[in-house]
Design an enzyme around this catalytic site. Structure first.
Site, PDB file in Angstrom:
ATOM      1  N   ASP A 200       0.842  -1.191   0.000  1.00 43.07           N
ATOM      2  CA  ASP A 200       0.000   0.000   0.000  1.00 43.07           C
ATOM      3  C   ASP A 200       0.879   1.244   0.000  1.00 43.07           C
ATOM      4  O   ASP A 200       2.088   1.187   0.207  1.00 43.07           O
ATOM      5  CB  ASP A 200      -0.925   0.001   1.228  1.00 43.07           C
ATOM      6  CG  ASP A 200      -2.125   0.921   1.066  1.00 43.07           C
ATOM      7  OD1 ASP A 200      -2.280   1.542  -0.004  1.00 43.07           O
ATOM      8  OD2 ASP A 200      -2.903   1.024   2.028  1.00 43.07           O
ATOM      9  N   LYS A 201       0.226   2.368  -0.222  1.00 41.19           N
ATOM     10  CA  LYS A 201       0.865   3.680  -0.226  1.00 41.19           C
ATOM     11  C   LYS A 201       0.023   4.627   0.624  1.00 41.19           C
ATOM     12  O   LYS A 201      -1.205   4.517   0.674  1.00 41.19           O
ATOM     13  CB  LYS A 201       0.970   4.181  -1.664  1.00 41.19           C
ATOM     14  CG  LYS A 201       1.103   5.696  -1.849  1.00 41.19           C
ATOM     15  CD  LYS A 201      -0.246   6.317  -2.179  1.00 41.19           C
ATOM     16  CE  LYS A 201      -0.132   7.838  -2.312  1.00 41.19           C
ATOM     17  NZ  LYS A 201      -1.476   8.467  -2.419  1.00 41.19           N
ATOM     18  N   HIS A 202       0.694   5.551   1.298  1.00 45.44           N
ATOM     19  CA  HIS A 202      -0.027   6.576   2.052  1.00 45.44           C
ATOM     20  C   HIS A 202       0.593   7.937   1.766  1.00 45.44           C
ATOM     21  O   HIS A 202       1.813   8.080   1.739  1.00 45.44           O
ATOM     22  CB  HIS A 202       0.028   6.312   3.559  1.00 45.44           C
ATOM     23  CG  HIS A 202      -0.603   7.412   4.364  1.00 45.44           C
ATOM     24  ND1 HIS A 202      -1.974   7.515   4.520  1.00 45.44           N
ATOM     25  CD2 HIS A 202      -0.066   8.478   5.007  1.00 45.44           C
ATOM     26  CE1 HIS A 202      -2.245   8.588   5.245  1.00 45.44           C
ATOM     27  NE2 HIS A 202      -1.109   9.185   5.554  1.00 45.44           N
ATOM     28  N   SER A 203      -0.258   8.931   1.551  1.00 42.98           N
ATOM     29  CA  SER A 203       0.188  10.309   1.369  1.00 42.98           C
ATOM     30  C   SER A 203      -0.225  11.143   2.569  1.00 42.98           C
ATOM     31  O   SER A 203      -1.324  10.956   3.115  1.00 42.98           O
ATOM     32  CB  SER A 203      -0.428  10.905   0.095  1.00 42.98           C
ATOM     33  OG  SER A 203      -0.228  12.305   0.059  1.00 42.98           O
TER      34      SER A 203
ATOM     35  N   THR B 227      -9.399  10.943  -0.867  1.00 43.56           N
ATOM     36  CA  THR B 227      -9.539   9.959  -1.943  1.00 43.56           C
ATOM     37  C   THR B 227     -10.960   9.400  -2.014  1.00 43.56           C
ATOM     38  O   THR B 227     -11.502   9.180  -3.104  1.00 43.56           O
ATOM     39  CB  THR B 227      -8.524   8.823  -1.751  1.00 43.56           C
ATOM     40  OG1 THR B 227      -7.203   9.380  -1.774  1.00 43.56           O
ATOM     41  CG2 THR B 227      -8.642   7.786  -2.849  1.00 43.56           C
TER      42      THR B 227
ATOM     43  N   ARG C 227      -8.372  14.693  19.559  1.00 44.88           N
ATOM     44  CA  ARG C 227      -7.250  15.539  19.145  1.00 44.88           C
ATOM     45  C   ARG C 227      -7.726  16.764  18.390  1.00 44.88           C
ATOM     46  O   ARG C 227      -7.171  17.862  18.542  1.00 44.88           O
ATOM     47  CB  ARG C 227      -6.292  14.734  18.261  1.00 44.88           C
ATOM     48  CG  ARG C 227      -5.462  13.696  18.993  1.00 44.88           C
ATOM     49  CD  ARG C 227      -4.787  12.755  18.016  1.00 44.88           C
ATOM     50  NE  ARG C 227      -3.940  13.465  17.087  1.00 44.88           N
ATOM     51  CZ  ARG C 227      -3.647  13.051  15.859  1.00 44.88           C
ATOM     52  NH1 ARG C 227      -4.141  11.910  15.402  1.00 44.88           N
ATOM     53  NH2 ARG C 227      -2.857  13.759  15.086  1.00 44.88           N
TER      54      ARG C 227
ATOM     55  N   SER D 126      -1.597   7.283  14.392  1.00 46.41           N
ATOM     56  CA  SER D 126      -2.869   7.344  13.672  1.00 46.41           C
ATOM     57  C   SER D 126      -2.718   6.819  12.252  1.00 46.41           C
ATOM     58  O   SER D 126      -3.503   5.989  11.794  1.00 46.41           O
ATOM     59  CB  SER D 126      -3.386   8.787  13.650  1.00 46.41           C
ATOM     60  OG  SER D 126      -4.590   8.882  12.938  1.00 46.41           O
TER      61      SER D 126
ATOM     62  N   LYS E  55      -3.834   2.329  11.114  1.00 45.55           N
ATOM     63  CA  LYS E  55      -4.812   1.964  10.076  1.00 45.55           C
ATOM     64  C   LYS E  55      -4.156   1.130   8.976  1.00 45.55           C
ATOM     65  O   LYS E  55      -4.739   0.165   8.483  1.00 45.55           O
ATOM     66  CB  LYS E  55      -5.443   3.233   9.488  1.00 45.55           C
ATOM     67  CG  LYS E  55      -6.344   3.983  10.447  1.00 45.55           C
ATOM     68  CD  LYS E  55      -7.112   5.089   9.770  1.00 45.55           C
ATOM     69  CE  LYS E  55      -6.271   6.309   9.481  1.00 45.55           C
ATOM     70  NZ  LYS E  55      -5.911   7.075  10.683  1.00 45.55           N
ATOM     71  N   LYS E  56      -2.954   1.529   8.565  1.00 43.93           N
ATOM     72  CA  LYS E  56      -2.265   0.790   7.511  1.00 43.93           C
ATOM     73  C   LYS E  56      -1.866  -0.606   7.986  1.00 43.93           C
ATOM     74  O   LYS E  56      -2.022  -1.588   7.255  1.00 43.93           O
ATOM     75  CB  LYS E  56      -1.037   1.572   7.044  1.00 43.93           C
ATOM     76  CG  LYS E  56      -1.368   2.853   6.280  1.00 43.93           C
ATOM     77  CD  LYS E  56      -2.185   2.554   5.024  1.00 43.93           C
ATOM     78  CE  LYS E  56      -2.526   3.791   4.228  1.00 43.93           C
ATOM     79  NZ  LYS E  56      -3.368   3.507   3.049  1.00 43.93           N
TER      80      LYS E  56
END
Length: 435
Positions: A80-83, A120, A168, A183, A187-188
């Site tokens: 996977d990828k996260h930005s 997204t 938060r 955080s 999730k990932k």
């Protein structure tokens, strides 16, 4: 037996709670054993005093384990990828199916937009009939059929993060490096990944405006994810201007489809190749990063990525013929207006946050969580830094619901795009690699 007061007291006194204590606190966030006041005190204590490397990993794992953790048996790596968030950033919509076309499985848990950066899931919501809130069983089915799925986190995925994030947001502790890391990664990691690439953005259009802060976050994320057993690399990427030349939900889907169907390339393909190349190399599916980048661009160029995207869209309830006829399915704005350059010269700067907020003001983004969006509005055909323009040449195109909204957006765009007499070099897209 752990209790909230003891844990908060330790943090207040700059002591790191044990792994068992952080596990207890995460579970107690999920089941509401701790109060909102205690959750707020915990967040503030972490924000002020930090957790250190060991505590950060422990909190991340504890939050991951507060809900369901997925496992896979698919005959290929789960990546996977996260930005960290930017403008014109529809990379996920192109990269996920391109990775799937390269033999990777991508269960991408994504979010909705808040502030000047788009989400997204909101972009996908512009496709009629498509559902992004899937059960774990539905997610498994889509990933098995298409090789990728882009969905929201279900109620049973990382419930501790949902609770802590809400706290938060109202206690001015969103900026905590430890809490941001926990955080994002909880999730990932709950998605059962074998590998992850992080796109940490820095510049006018990113949340991180400062290079040193972006590097610090990237290093924390990479160190924590690797310690948690997930092979992870981060790229620091430029966000001084939009990745794709469009901002807004339907407009970014349209830009995605232009790339997937070979109508355009540009920085969106370059960003996908950079991130995908790292992922494929880290997973030992290719010899090196360049070979991985070539595999990604090849999957886009020969239509395999588009095919995977179409399978994913149909499996998630969208139109079966979306790839072939995407333009007729996407909503269009009522008012479409070119914004002409007020003078001749060179584009030397773009205030990305101002562009993003112009889209929010058009109705394409949220000022408060849960706000309904106008999925058709936004800005397209945005010029790039380094471009020479003549007076009257379009700098961008505004897509608005009303003429008065277009007027407001036009004013914002003119102020956000700087035209000077002397040129500046176009900025590099990838600034650094961590890990």
């Amino acid at each position: 037996m752990s209790d909230a007061r003891t844990i908060i007291s330790k943090l207040r006194n700059r002591q790191t709670p044990s792994r068992e204590e952080l596990n207890w606190f995460a579970q107690s966030l999920a089941d509401h054993t701790v109060t909102d006041a205690q959750a707020g005190a915990f967040a503030m204590a972490v924000c002020l005093n930090g957790l250190g490397d060991v505590g950060r990993v422990a909190l991340t794992m504890a939050m991951r384990d507060s809900g369901r953790v997925l496992d896979w048996n698919l005959g290929g790596p789960v990546l996977d990828k996260h930005s960290t968030g930017g403008i014109g950033d529809c990379v996920s919509l192109v990269l996920a199916p391109a990775l799937a076309a390269c033999g990777v499985f991508v269960p991408m848990i994504s979010g909705r937009g808040l502030g000047h950066t788009g989400g997204t899931l909101d972009k996908l919501s512009a496709i009629p009939g498509l559902a992004t809130e899937l059960s774990v069983e539905q997610l498994r089915d889509v990933v098995t059929r298409a090789g990728c799925a882009i969905v929201g986190a279900g109620a049973d995925i990382v419930p501790a993060d949902k609770r802590l994030y809400a706290v938060r947001d109202v206690t001015s502790t969103v900026e905590s490096l430890d809490l941001i890391t926990a955080s994002i990664l909880s999730k990932k990691l709950a998605a059962g990944l074998d590998g992850l690439v992080l796109d940490v953005k820095v510049g006018a259009g990113a949340f991180m405006k400062d290079r040193a802060a972006a590097n610090e976050l990237a290093e924390a994320l990479v160190k924590t994810a690797n310690a948690a057993g997930c092979k992870t690399t981060a790229l620091i990427s430029d966000m001084s201007q939009p990745v794709a030349p469009a901002l807004g939900n339907a407009l970014e889907v349209a830009e995605t489809m232009k790339v997937l169907t070979g109508q355009t390339k540009g920085k969106l393909v370059e960003m996908c190749a950079s991130l995908g190349g790292v992922l494929l190399a880290d997973a030992n599916l290719v010899e090196d990063v360049q070979a991985g980048a070539d595999a990604i661009t090849g999957a886009i160029a020969d239509g395999r990525a588009a095919e995977r995207f179409g399978t994913m869209i149909a499996a998630m309830g969208g139109p079966v013929q979306f790839v072939e006829s995407w333009a007729r399915f996407l909503p269009e704005a009522t008012v479409i207006r070119e914004i002409a350059a007020p003078a001749s010269g060179y584009v030397t700067a773009i205030d990305g946050e101002a562009l993003g907020m112009a889209v929010v003001d058009l109705g394409g983004g949220r000022k408060v969580e849960g706000e309904a969006l106008n999925l058709a509005v936004g800005v397209s055909d945005v010029v790039r830094i380094g471009t020479q323009v003549t007076r009257g040449q379009p700098l961008a195109v505004v897509h608005a619901g009303r003429a008065s909204d277009a007027d407001q957006a036009e004013t914002a765009l003119r102020a956000a795009i700087t035209i000077s007499a002397s040129p500046v070099p176009a900025p590099d897209l990838i600034l650094d690699r961590i890990g």
